[in-house]
Design an enzyme around this catalytic site. Structure first.
Site, PDB file in Angstrom:
ATOM      1  N   GLY A 155      37.186 -30.872  21.953  1.00  0.00           N
ATOM      2  CA  GLY A 155      36.810 -31.796  23.017  1.00  0.00           C
ATOM      3  C   GLY A 155      38.002 -32.453  23.690  1.00  0.00           C
TER       4      GLY A 155
ATOM      5  CB  SER B  61      40.836 -35.121  22.230  1.00  0.00           C
ATOM      6  OG  SER B  61      39.526 -34.770  21.899  1.00  0.00           O
ATOM      7  CG  HIS B  62      47.243 -35.031  20.528  1.00  0.00           C
ATOM      8  ND1 HIS B  62      47.770 -36.246  20.155  1.00  0.00           N
ATOM      9  CD2 HIS B  62      48.282 -34.280  20.934  1.00  0.00           C
ATOM     10  CE1 HIS B  62      49.073 -36.207  20.318  1.00  0.00           C
ATOM     11  NE2 HIS B  62      49.411 -35.029  20.795  1.00  0.00           N
TER      12      HIS B  62
ATOM     13  NE  ARG C  57      67.071 -39.161  24.472  1.00  0.00           N
ATOM     14  CZ  ARG C  57      66.673 -37.928  24.796  1.00  0.00           C
ATOM     15  NH1 ARG C  57      67.556 -37.003  25.061  1.00  0.00           N
ATOM     16  NH2 ARG C  57      65.396 -37.653  24.870  1.00  0.00           N
TER      17      ARG C  57
ATOM     18  N   GLY D 299      52.969 -37.310  32.239  1.00  0.00           N
ATOM     19  CA  GLY D 299      52.320 -36.888  33.458  1.00  0.00           C
ATOM     20  C   GLY D 299      51.948 -35.427  33.497  1.00  0.00           C
TER      21      GLY D 299
ATOM     22  CD  GLU E 183      49.694 -28.491  21.835  1.00  0.00           C
ATOM     23  OE1 GLU E 183      49.203 -29.513  22.360  1.00  0.00           O
ATOM     24  OE2 GLU E 183      50.577 -28.536  20.967  1.00  0.00           O
TER      25      GLU E 183
ATOM     26  CG  HIS F  13      60.473 -35.601  22.338  1.00  0.00           C
ATOM     27  ND1 HIS F  13      61.275 -36.700  22.284  1.00  0.00           N
ATOM     28  CD2 HIS F  13      60.033 -35.513  23.613  1.00  0.00           C
ATOM     29  CE1 HIS F  13      61.311 -37.270  23.483  1.00  0.00           C
ATOM     30  NE2 HIS F  13      60.567 -36.557  24.313  1.00  0.00           N
TER      31      HIS F  13
END
Ligand SMILES: Cc1cc2nc3c(=O)[nH]c(=O)nc-3n(C[C@H](O)[C@H](O)[C@H](O)COP(=O)(O)OP(=O)(O)OC[C@H]3O[C@@H](n4cnc5c(N)ncnc54)[C@H](O)[C@@H]3O)c2cc1C
Ligand code: HEM
Ligand code: HEM
Ligand code: SF4
Ligand code: F3S
Ligand code: FES
Lengths: 256, 666, 253
Positions: B13, B42-43, B273, B50, B394, B257
């Protein structure tokens, strides 16, 4: 000053022992009775309730039920009563509390077990009841330039769109505890959000049908628990007030 | 036996699953959506930065179009992506964002006139055009030529997810929350649905559908530290793998990351950074200039991650109870700047670390972030080997990202894939092929098989502790299949993971014997699944003796197009085996619109494909020719690599832009 | 199930519309509450004129009886005023009754919630309900007296009623109730309708709460002092109950 010299260092200082009391009950187990279990653990620097509860599950009791998804304060899954106050467990640092902590599931929502409650189901019902989607009969042509919107307005809508449906405002509202039909701050905020949105073609009369009654905006008794516990710090008080003014306007001009 | 029938079953979902569901519903098919958590949790909600779409409204994005977006994406992928899929994607992304705008996402808008911005630590004034006022604006993101990342403040994913879920409400789509697909039901290379476990009651139900779609997101949680949500455990990939028929692609392609906070792994933005924050080691020493004298902290994501790891390996990390880390120092930016421009970072520091970043350093380390690999599908989102099984988002590898995903391309991908794949699924459902010919005995057997597995876990005595296996896996992945990889470590990792898989057959669910809502049981069977997924990652990485995108081999630092311009395909033929079988799928240079070249970071160490030069020459002449003929950029593109007929008809059209108005507007 | 008008389903035509009553009730509750609050704020001050002098109180009484307008006193005005206030009070009460816990179950849920939550504004509301509930009885008694015996107001008459008529315990409780109820009510009124929100509603709210507390302290202080003054007079006057006050030489006639 730099952190090297300050206490933050992940190196252990004399660690505190904390006691976590958890109200436990599994409605799926016949004859289970609510009880309070106490777990003692060694506090680690940067320990949040997310870490603490997982620690308990891993090392003390694998059956402990609770919900975390994002563990970053964005998804709204982990709301619970932390020392009696609704809040997001994942972003609560144990170091900000007394060493004895009491955790309980949010009231009102369907209990799945221990600290896990079914807020999602409740919110689904609310969204369906308030029809929280853009109502329009215009077809979009996705190949064409998008409709314009004032930048400030977009930001204003986003301010209200930030609600994560965590249910803290519901758990923190005395009105809804007494009268479960009340839509709560979360619902009123959603109406305020759609009302702001020019893409939604509903007018105030339509909104009156949704929240112009005792289960809606006129049910709110301005207890402001919602405002004070909302983890996203939404402007609930001022938006409910605004909605109330608008809805009274509709009501007073109504014939029946 | 409980069986539910529907036309389309969507598992997941998140943005991808929701958008797929709305698409097939729109076409008139019944759809049931299953999800572990309420869709809005959901993730996808976590995406802050963005969504990429080449609208070209902001001055900094003017001149942007599909071609530029395409080039950025392919370069970003280190030429691992499927160029046709990328073309389909870049052409649909603007449509996706405009649709979302109509559905209620409060995208930030262009405001005419001047405004202050910080670019490369310098204050500049950007002046927006009058004609763009009120259109969707964009911000800068790593690896893009133009400012193309559209956003809603710091909650892009949240707003998108809510808008799409609300659309799902409006359409009255059936969403079943707290339901977990634990196995696929299939017969004769055709998928018919899934065995689903109710996470509240423990009940198993068979969902039978014409088409089954896996949209379960990434598998970051096989690593001990990940920016992913705790439910990103790769069970979707696992159930596909366990069919023995469906395949997974490029599982070794994992993005890291550089600056997630320790211990919880929450992301702090690159803006830290970008604005001038620096990285320091255990001695408080700024080490990046030693490694990257030119770009220092501002080298690209994967480079910084690698350098940080290198430095910690030299013993310069800060030891902590949660493992080594480094410091991100933004105190030098000053409180005013932090409170104004890095508010979100400040809040994260306060809420999750209890520190004030204007006073103290932030403990960070490189952290698993994104899974480029996933269920291998064709450009229509359908498994190449298991008919009726689709995958989007994903979870899938259709393959837009190749070996490195561009920031902002992922949420964009989820929605675009949902739009496109839902059309193909609908076409499939309307064809005769979609008839459900599964025998009851197969359904029954599938249910029984899963029930037996669960019973075994519950009843097992003196077995393994799930957590021990799980932690061992996470550690192996982190240490040996991490940012830097080498043959020796990877070999060990593969062997150790295989051992763990072997041991995982003997897991015992301790202390909690309930078959209902039992986190211990859930953890047990998911760990079994995750181990298999982890092994595909490690094994793929071991075999791929080159460095491409996020896959970085110390012992093979060059990108080797000659031997490795291909996708890794994994299959798990027999459930009792402890290793997957591997094959490779070539990426054809002859068909590329953008033949492999230099990505532009560090030294060019590419070993080129023999056909690259030839193809490049051909592309160059074709381009010249067609341009001389006076064709516009879209027609030129068509001669280089036709793709448009691959798109569903309704999405084949061009996209209007301020610089490319449709005729009737001129 | 509710549907908006854009949904042209059958239910949309059949559905029951939300009536205007809830809006009116909410409005009326606030308006009456506000009027009552203004009245009480004046009332306590006027009646505290006893702290200045008996003459001042006497003059005040005569003022309300219309002496300065008509040259004569008409206690009926007081009766009328009391009746009007009584009606407003009843309307207010009826409107506010919607908000009352409607049964013991609701009440105990709220009590438990407020005890566990320990949230200031929630607790304040509970106080408002309790004080409102008490006033329902106490104020009725008081108003009934004012309506029926409008002439019995004055430095001595009032003091006698308070001491010899044993009204002081009632007034004491009524005073505390009404002051709490009024200022909590006004504070809530402002938030409820979004008055004085300014740019930063959270900050404004803090300021308003401070003002509320200050007002409560001030009014209870004044009220207690006045009550004390009446009690002193009442005790001194307890042997002459019934005798009326006559202003001193310098006082106005
Ligand atoms: C911190 C962070 C920031 C990010 N920022 C950006 C960004 O700025 N821009 C960008 O483009 N991308 C970003 N990404 C990446 C992007 O958010 C994700 O790739 C994308 O949202 C994935 O969406 P999805 O729909 O595929 O999966 P998800 O949103 O992960 O949804 C998966 C769904 O599947 C369900 N599910 C899982 N397993 C099962 C099962 N077995 N049975 C039933 N249901 C199941 C889950 O309940 C969930 O609903 C970010 C990622 C992270 C971690
Ligand atoms: C002189 C007497 C009274 C004054 C000055 C007064 C004043 C007020 C004010 C200003 C409010 C806020 C209005 C609002 O929330 O809309 C209020 C609310 C309320 N009043 Fe009164 N009131 C008085 C008597 C009573 C009585 C006798 C009762 C009950 C028996 C009562 C019950 C309530 C209740 C329950 C509320 C809260 C309503 C809510 O929260 O929405 N009041 N009052
Ligand atoms: C028009 C109506 C009213 C009139 C004429 C009136 C008049 C008076 C008078 C004359 C007194 C002095 C004591 C006495 O003579 O008994 C008094 C006291 C008091 N009245 Fe009223 N009153 C009115 C309405 C109310 C209402 C509605 C309330 C509150 C709900 C109220 C609360 C009090 C209190 C608390 C005192 C005691 C004051 C103190 O302790 O200083 N009155 N009133
Ligand atoms: S309004 Fe605030 S407290 Fe209520 S659900 Fe939304 S985020 Fe949570
Ligand atoms: S707590 Fe409840 S009563 Fe109103 S102001 Fe908030 S919704
Ligand atoms: S786990 Fe998502 S908000 Fe706490």
């Amino acid at each position: 000053m730099n952190a090297l010299t300050k206490g933050l260092m992940m190196k252990d200082k004399a660690a505190r022992k904390i006691k976590i009391n958890i109200l436990r009950f599994d409605p799926n187990i016949p004859n289970d009775r609510p009880r309070i279990d106490m777990f003692e653990l060694e506090e680690a620097p940067g320990m949040t309730l997310f870490i603490a509860l997982n620690d308990i599950r891993e090392h003390h009791d694998a059956s402990l039920k609770f919900d975390f998804v994002c563990r970053a304060g964005i998804c709204g899954s982990c709301s619970m009563l932390i020392n009696g106050r609704p809040g997001l467990a994942c972003r609560t640092l144990t170091s900000t509390m007394e060493p004895e902590i009491m955790l309980a599931p949010l009231p009102l929502f369907e209990l799945i077990g221990d600290l896990s409650v079914y807020t999602g189901n409740w919110m689904r019902g609310l969204n369906e009841r308030l029809e929280t989607w853009i109502h329009t009969q215009e077809e979009v042509d996705v190949e064409r330039l998008e409709e314009r919107m004032e930048p400030e307005l977009a930001e204003e809508i986003y301010e209200l769109d930030r609600c994560i449906e965590c249910g803290c405002c519901v758990a923190g509202c005395g009105t809804i505890q007494m009268r479960e039909e009340f839509v709560g701050a979360v619902g009123l905020n959603k109406i305020a959000r759609y009302r702001l949105d020019p893409r939604d073609k509903r007018d105030d009369d339509d909104y009156y049908e949704l929240v112009g009654d005792e289960d809606g905006v006129f049910g709110c008794m301005t207890l402001l628990g919602c405002e004070d516990v909302c983890p996203k710090e939404l402007p609930l008080q001022s938006k409910i007030a605004y909605l109330r003014r608008k809805m009274v306007e509709v009501g007073l001009n109504k014939k029946d | 036996m409980k069986v539910t029938y529907t036309d389309v079953l969507v598992i997941g979902g998140g943005l991808a699953g929701l958008r797929t569901a709305t698409g097939v519903k729109e076409r008139g098919h019944d759809v049931i959506l299953l999800t572990l958590v309420p869709p809005k949790r959901s993730h996808s909600a976590a995406a802050q930065g963005g969504m990429q779409a080449s609208l070209g409204n902001s001055v900094m994005g003017r001149g942007d179009n599909e071609d530029v977006h395409f080039e950025d994406t392919i370069k970003g992928s280190d030429w691992g992506a499927d160029q046709k899929v990328a073309r389909m994607f870049v052409n649909t992304a603007p449509k996706a964002i405009r649709e979302l705008a109509a559905w209620g996402v409060p995208w930030n808008r262009v405001k005419k006139g001047g405004r202050q911005a910080i670019i490369n630590a310098e204050k500049v004034t950007i002046t927006e055009e009058e004609d763009a006022h009120g259109l969707i604006t964009a911000r800068d993101f790593g690896g893009t030529k133009k400012w193309r990342t559209c956003y809603t403040s710091d909650g892009t994913g949240h707003s998108m997810l809510y808008a799409v879920d609300n659309k799902v409400h409006e359409q009255g789509i059936e969403v079943r929350e707290r339901m977990e697909a634990i196995a696929l039901i299939h017969e004769n290379d055709r998928c018919y649905g899934a065995v689903v476990r109710n996470l509240m009651t423990g009940e198993l139900v068979a969902y039978i559908a014409k088409a089954t779609t896996i949209a379960t997101g990434g598998y970051g949680r096989i690593y001990s530290v990940s920016t992913n949500a705790v439910i990103c455990q790769g069970t979707g990939q696992a159930i596909a793998l366990e069919t023995g028929v469906a395949t997974l692609g490029n599982m070794e392609a994992i993005q890291f990351h550089p600056t997630a906070i320790v211990p919880v792994g929450i992301l702090t933005t690159e803006g830290c950074r970008g604005d001038g924050g620096v990285l320091r080691d255990v001695d408080g020493y700024r080490f990046m200039p030693d490694y990257e004298p030119e770009k220092k902290e501002l080298a690209s994501r994967d480079v910084v991650s690698r350098r940080m790891t290198e430095h910690m390996r030299k013993g310069k990390g800060v030891p902590s109870r949660y493992g080594d880390h480094l410091w991100l120092d933004i105190t030098i930016l000053g409180r005013k700047h932090i409170e104004k421009n890095l508010r979100e970072v400040k809040e994260i520091c306060e809420n999750f670390l209890g520190i004030d970043p204007a006073e103290e350093w932030i403990p960070v380390r490189p952290t698993q972030h994104y899974s480029m690999g996933g269920i291998r599908t064709d450009h229509r989102g359908e498994s190449q080997t298991l008919k009726g099984l689709y995958s989007v988002g994903e979870a899938a590898c259709w393959d837009l990202h190749g070996f490195n995903r561009l920031g902002g391309n992922s949420v964009s991908e989820t929605v675009v894939a949902g739009m496109l794949v839902s059309e193909y699924i609908s076409d499939f459902c309307e064809s005769e092929e979609s008839a459900i010919n599964v025998s009851t005995s197969v359904i029954e057997a599938a249910l029984k098989c899963e029930q037996d597995k669960l019973d075994r876990l519950i009843n097992n005595k003196d077995g393994e502790d799930t957590y021990v296996l799980r932690r061992a896996m996470e550690k192996i992945m982190m240490e040996k299949v991490g940012i830097f990889r080498n043959g020796k470590d990877l070999k060990e990792a593969v062997d150790e993971l295989e051992q763990l898989i072997f041991r995982s057959h003997n897991i015992e669910v301790t202390r909690s014997k309930s078959l209902a809502a039992n986190p211990a049981l859930v953890n047990a069977y998911r760990t079994q699944m995750m181990l298999k997924v982890a092994l595909t990652v490690a094994y793929g990485a071991l075999l791929r003796t080159e460095s491409r995108g996020a896959h970085s081999r110390e012992d093979f630092p060059e990108r080797n197009d000659k031997e490795w311009l291909n996708r890794t395909i994994m299959r798990w033929k027999d459930p009792d085996m402890t290793m997957p079988t591997v094959s490779y799928e070539d990426i054809e240079v002859e068909e590329m619109e953008l033949p492999p070249g230099f990505r532009g970071y560090g030294k060019d160490m590419t070993i080129h494909h023999p056909k690259t030069e030839e193809r490049q020459a051909m592309v160059d002449t074709m381009r010249l020719q067609t341009e001389e003929e006076g064709l516009d950029r879209i027609e030129v593109q068509r001669t280089l690599m036709p793709y448009s007929e691959l798109l569903p008809e309704k999405y084949q059209g061009r996209n209007e832009r301020l610089d490319e108005r449709f005729d009737d507007e001129r | 199930m509710k549907h908006d008008r854009l949904h042209k389903s059958v239910d949309a035509y059949l559905k029951l519309h939300n009536s205007s009553t809830p809006a009116r009730l909410d409005f009326v509750q606030s308006v009456t509450g506000f009027i009552l609050a203004l009245f009480i704020m004046g009332h306590i001050l006027f009646e505290a004129t006893i702290l200045i002098s008996k003459d001042a109180m006497y003059a005040m009484t005569r003022f309300f009886e219309g002496y300065y307008f008509f040259g004569e006193t008409y206690p009926g005005i007081i009766s009328f005023l009391a009746a009007a206030i009584f009606i407003i009070l009843i309307v207010h009460t009826l409107a506010a009754l919607r908000k009352f816990p409607s049964n013991y179950r609701q009440y105990s849920i709220f009590r438990k919630h407020s005890a566990e939550f320990r949230h200031n504004d929630t607790t304040l509301w509970l106080w408002q309900v309790i004080t409102g509930f008490m006033m329902f009885f106490l104020a009725s008694v008081h108003l009934y007296m004012m309506m029926t015996n409008p002439g019995d107001i004055g430095p001595f008459a009032s003091a006698d009623r308070i001491v010899s008529g044993w009204m002081w315990p009632l007034y004491l409780v009524l005073l505390i109730s009404v002051v709490l109820h009024t200022f909590i009510g006004l504070y809530r009124l402002a938030l409820k309708w979004g008055w004085f929100e300014g740019k930063k509603p959270k900050e404004s709210r803090k300021v308003m709460k401070k003002i509320m507390i200050a007002a409560i302290v001030f009014y209870i202080g004044i009220g207690l002092a006045a009550l004390g003054a009446y009690i002193v007079i009442g005790i001194e006057h307890s042997d002459k109950v019934g005798a009326r006050y006559h202003p001193t030489e310098g006082g106005q006639q």
